[in-house]
Motif scaffolding. Structure first.
Motif, PDB file in Angstrom:
ATOM      1  N   ILE A   8      46.733   4.430  28.883  1.00 51.31           N
ATOM      2  CA  ILE A   8      47.186   5.111  30.336  1.00 51.31           C
ATOM      3  C   ILE A   8      45.591   5.462  30.901  1.00 51.31           C
ATOM      4  O   ILE A   8      45.271   5.156  31.978  1.00 51.31           O
ATOM      5  N   GLY A   9      44.669   6.432  30.628  1.00 53.67           N
ATOM      6  CA  GLY A   9      43.431   6.848  31.300  1.00 53.67           C
ATOM      7  C   GLY A   9      43.011   5.895  31.916  1.00 53.67           C
ATOM      8  O   GLY A   9      42.037   5.524  32.718  1.00 53.67           O
ATOM      9  N   GLU A  10      42.670   4.049  31.242  1.00 51.98           N
ATOM     10  CA  GLU A  10      41.746   3.463  31.594  1.00 51.98           C
ATOM     11  C   GLU A  10      42.560   2.807  32.565  1.00 51.98           C
ATOM     12  O   GLU A  10      42.000   2.136  34.144  1.00 51.98           O
ATOM     13  N   TRP A  11      44.245   2.919  32.687  1.00 52.62           N
ATOM     14  CA  TRP A  11      45.251   2.212  33.986  1.00 52.62           C
ATOM     15  C   TRP A  11      44.736   2.759  35.254  1.00 52.62           C
ATOM     16  O   TRP A  11      44.209   2.669  35.625  1.00 52.62           O
ATOM     17  N   ILE A  16      42.855   4.404  40.777  1.00 54.19           N
ATOM     18  CA  ILE A  16      42.735   5.296  41.260  1.00 54.19           C
ATOM     19  C   ILE A  16      41.071   4.219  42.107  1.00 54.19           C
ATOM     20  O   ILE A  16      41.060   4.663  42.884  1.00 54.19           O
ATOM     21  N   GLU A  17      40.292   3.493  41.596  1.00 50.76           N
ATOM     22  CA  GLU A  17      39.098   3.740  41.833  1.00 50.76           C
ATOM     23  C   GLU A  17      39.421   2.303  42.953  1.00 50.76           C
ATOM     24  O   GLU A  17      38.687   1.585  43.721  1.00 50.76           O
ATOM     25  N   THR A  18      40.665   1.483  42.532  1.00 51.37           N
ATOM     26  CA  THR A  18      40.716  -0.063  43.581  1.00 51.37           C
ATOM     27  C   THR A  18      41.531   0.600  44.551  1.00 51.37           C
ATOM     28  O   THR A  18      41.535   0.423  45.622  1.00 51.37           O
ATOM     29  N   THR A  19      42.418   1.897  44.537  1.00 52.71           N
ATOM     30  CA  THR A  19      42.660   2.553  45.852  1.00 52.71           C
ATOM     31  C   THR A  19      41.424   3.154  46.897  1.00 52.71           C
ATOM     32  O   THR A  19      41.951   2.593  48.581  1.00 52.71           O
ATOM     33  N   GLY A  20      40.454   3.392  46.656  1.00 50.08           N
ATOM     34  CA  GLY A  20      39.581   3.607  46.929  1.00 50.08           C
ATOM     35  C   GLY A  20      38.560   3.298  47.424  1.00 50.08           C
ATOM     36  O   GLY A  20      38.373   2.628  48.845  1.00 50.08           O
ATOM     37  N   VAL A  21      38.726   1.685  46.617  1.00 50.34           N
ATOM     38  CA  VAL A  21      37.768   0.967  47.238  1.00 50.34           C
ATOM     39  C   VAL A  21      38.752  -0.311  48.638  1.00 50.34           C
ATOM     40  O   VAL A  21      38.296  -0.047  49.676  1.00 50.34           O
ATOM     41  N   ALA A  69      37.744  11.577  41.405  1.00 50.63           N
ATOM     42  CA  ALA A  69      38.230  11.229  40.621  1.00 50.63           C
ATOM     43  C   ALA A  69      38.669  10.789  39.643  1.00 50.63           C
ATOM     44  O   ALA A  69      39.280  11.158  38.222  1.00 50.63           O
ATOM     45  N   ALA A  70      38.892   9.310  39.932  1.00 51.45           N
ATOM     46  CA  ALA A  70      38.720   7.946  38.778  1.00 51.45           C
ATOM     47  C   ALA A  70      37.852   8.673  37.810  1.00 51.45           C
ATOM     48  O   ALA A  70      37.693   8.171  36.267  1.00 51.45           O
ATOM     49  N   ASP A  71      36.103   8.942  38.007  1.00 48.55           N
ATOM     50  CA  ASP A  71      35.353   9.069  37.138  1.00 48.55           C
ATOM     51  C   ASP A  71      35.911  10.655  35.925  1.00 48.55           C
ATOM     52  O   ASP A  71      35.278  10.691  34.834  1.00 48.55           O
TER      53      ASP A  71
END
Length: 116
Positions: A8-11, A16-21, A69-71
């Motif tokens: 779940i954490g990986e997803w 979140i990273e994809t949303t940022g990009v 946040a993703a990190d």
């Protein structure tokens, strides 16, 4: 920590990273198209330049916040050890420095200074 929580954490991290990009890319494209439209309608070039820098900077700042946040999620849930926490601390320091630098560049003052 269970394997399910790590997955779940990986997803969450990936989303979140994809949303940022995507957010940075969409806001950059929107900003450039908006600037081109304004220039086409004979707006003041200096004002368009300043406005474009402001909009691009805000988009980058928002994306940086999502990356932080993703990190944090990745380091806290997926890999919990001193090495990942240290790397997280370095990443947060670098990204926070970038955020403050962008804030100064955009507004001409530090985030904690009063607006005058």
């Amino acid at each position: 920590m269970s394997e399910f929580v790590k997955r779940i954490g990986e997803w969450c991290t990936a989303i979140i990273e994809t949303t940022g990009v995507v957010l940075i890319a969409v806001l950059a494209l929107y900003t450039l198209l908006f600037a081109a439209f304004r220039l086409y309608n004979h707006a003041d070039a200096e004002e368009v330049f300043r406005d474009t820098r402001q909009r691009l900077g805000r988009g980058i700042l928002l994306g940086l916040e999502l990356f932080i946040a993703a990190d944090v999620i990745h380091s806290a849930v997926v890999e919990v050890n001193f090495e990942t926490v240290g790397v997280l601390a370095i990443i947060i320091v670098i990204r926070t420095f970038l955020s403050f630098s962008l804030e100064v560049e955009l507004n001409g003052r530090w985030p904690w200074q009063n607006r005058e």
